[in-house]
Structure formats: C-alpha cells, structure tokens
Enzyme design. Structure first.
Site, mmCIF file in Angstrom:
data_model
loop_
_atom_site.group_PDB
_atom_site.id
_atom_site.type_symbol
_atom_site.label_atom_id
_atom_site.label_comp_id
_atom_site.label_asym_id
_atom_site.label_seq_id
_atom_site.Cartn_x
_atom_site.Cartn_y
_atom_site.Cartn_z
ATOM 1 N N SER A 1 0.928 -1.222 -0.196
ATOM 2 C CA SER A 1 0.028 -0.267 0.189
ATOM 3 C C SER A 1 0.912 1.326 -0.056
ATOM 4 C CB SER A 1 -1.121 -0.114 1.217
ATOM 5 O OG SER A 1 -2.026 0.927 1.154
ATOM 6 N N HIS B 1 -8.322 1.937 -0.734
ATOM 7 C CA HIS B 1 -8.180 0.808 -2.134
ATOM 8 C C HIS B 1 -9.751 0.316 -2.406
ATOM 9 C CE1 HIS B 1 -4.066 1.006 -1.459
ATOM 10 N NE2 HIS B 1 -4.095 0.393 -0.115
#
Length: 306
Positions: A88, A191
């Site tokens: 991430s 996300h």
C-alpha cells in the site's frame, strides 16, 4: 537473494521512532524528510499517541519517511538488495529505494496522497477489517455479501475488507466459518471507490514529476509483477488508491524469483508475519527498534550475496 519490504498503514505504533532517533544519520534523515513533507515527523514518531498517528494525513508520511530513513541506515557499505516491494503506502518508500522518485518527490507524493485520502475518509464513516482464517472463497463471498470490498488480499489466510462501518460491524457479527474479523486502526475504506476523490490531485502531481526507471527490481501491488518503467510505476501508484492490494501475488512472485531473505523496514512486524505463513523457506527479519540494526545488516549481507 534479498528483498526489502516496506510496511503499510496500520503498522505505526506510538513512540516507534524513539530508539531510531538516537542514531545521528537516522535523525538527520527524518529532519530532511520532515522539511520535505511539512510535518514534524520526529514529534509524531516519538510523542504522539496512537489515536493521533492513526490520522491518515500523519500516518502515511510518517511511515514512508521511517522506511526511507531506516533503509539508509541499513545499507551503508552493504551490497544493494536485489528486490524491493511495498505494501500500500509502502510502495512510495519502495519507489524511492528503487530510484524511481527522489526523497523530496516521494514525500510530496505521500503528502498529497495522505491529505486526499484523509479528506475522502472524512466524507463518509468507513473503515477496514482483517478477516483471518476461513476458506478463501467463502471469505470473499462473505465480504462481498456484506457490501464490502476485498481491499487487501495479503496471503497467509488474511484478507482485508473495506467499506462502510455499518457493513464492517455486520461482518464482525457474522464472521465466515473458521475465521475471525478484526477491525483495523485506519480511518477509511482504502483501496476502494470511496477513495476516488484523492486520485485527481495525485494524477496532477504525477504529471509534474520526472520518474526514473528503477535501479532495483520492484514489484507492484496491482498484480505482483516486476515493473521496469518508472513512469508506469508512478501510474500504478495513482491507480492503487482505489485498487486492491494483491500482496499475496507479490509474495508468490518473490518466491518464484528465488528470494532467500526478507527484511521489513521500520516499523517491522506485519509483513514478516505474513511471510512466515506464505513464503515457506524464506528467512525474515523485522526492524522494530534500532537494536535490530546490526543483526539486520549481517542478515542483509548474507542474503544479498546469496
């Protein structure tokens, strides 16, 4: 073969930089990166409590800066690692380590990302929860039937669901068979499409940057493959804001590449835990405090030359 892994949001803990800032080189790096980000990273890495550094606008720059500073301390006079991968927001630190973005550009990118995602998170009550265990197909079905998205597929029996807090509460109450649902200390449904407002400012910034092609092999969270173009990697960083993190595919790619050792940068623990379950036969080391540095340097030298 050595891989350097950069952790993502949720790994931060109150005071996690205290021991590291006793190292002059690390302290100097944090000061430089603080200036680049406009954030007092020393303060937030030592004195701020967990509730404060849960704030996306603080957590993301703090994590990227910590990984960059720790990498600089780790590799002094050591062979260059063969591979780097980030989870991430850790992908931004990985981009710097690979030579795609310089430190100032990396910190500007994470500042814009963090600010945009914090604003998107504030627009609706959303969050994330780890689903640990269970049959993978049943877990995915349960996540989707609850109105959530599988935002992180981490391997090792862990999938992270993201969406509304109401839907997460429902999933906690009705966990898939043989699985536990654990709410995570993050401020939004990262996300997922909830983060779409954060993309346009990032896209504008990315168009003004001049990324270099990577000097170290780097993997993408999109599908685990190696990316050889700095421009493409930057595009993937923008897309990643609303796309699932496929850390399971990154881990599988690392195994296929023949990686023998994985070092997780500060604040280590999360990715090494996943690797122990998913990357059998690969040695791991987590940099949790400055006391781990010498062991990590020996570990890096042994595996980078393997």
């Amino acid at each position: 073969m050595l891989v350097i892994a950069c952790p993502g949001q949720g790994a931060q803990k109150s005071g996690f930089l205290t021991s590291w800032l006793e190292l002059p080189g690390f302290a100097e790096s944090i000061e430089q990166l603080s200036n680049a980000s406009g954030i007092d990273l020393r303060l937030h890495g030592t004195e701020s409590d967990d509730a404060t550094i849960k704030d996306t606008a603080l957590a993301q720059p703090l994590l990227v800066a910590s990984a960059i500073a720790a990498y600089r301390e780790l590799v002094r006079d050591l062979p260059t690692p063969q591979v780097v991968a980030g989870h991430s927001v850790g992908e931004i630190a990985a981009a710097h380590i690979a030579g795609i973005l310089d430190a100032d550009a990396a910190m500007e990118f994470v500042r814009v990302r963090a600010t945009g995602m914090a604003e998107a998170s504030a627009a609706a009550p959303t969050g994330m929860a780890a689903v640990v265990g269970g049959d993978p197909a049943e877990v995915t079905a349960a996540i989707e039937s609850a109105g959530l998205a599988p935002a992180n597929v981490n391997g090792g029996g862990q999938t992270v669901a993201a969406g509304s807090l109401e839907a997460i509460d429902a999933l906690v109450e009705n966990a898939p068979e043989r699985a536990r649902v654990i709410p995570l200390p993050v401020a939004g449904a990262f996300h997922t499409d909830y983060m779409a407002p954060a993309q346009e400012p990032l896209r504008t910034l990315a168009s003004s940057l001049a990324p270099a092609d990577p000097q170290i092999a780097i993997l993408t969270n999109a599908d685990g493959r190696q990316v050889d173009s700095g421009a493409e990697y930057l595009e993937l960083l923008v897309a990643q804001v609303t796309s699932p993190v496929r850390w399971d595919l990154c881990q599988q790619r690392l195994v296929d590449m023949g990686v023998t050792g994985l070092i997780e940068l500060v604040p280590g623990g999360t990715l090494t835990g996943l690797a122990k379950r998913s990357m059998k036969g690969v040695e791991t080391l987590a940099l949790k405090s400055a006391d781990d540095l010498e062991a990590a340097r020996t570990f890096a030298q042994n595996h980078a030359q393997a």
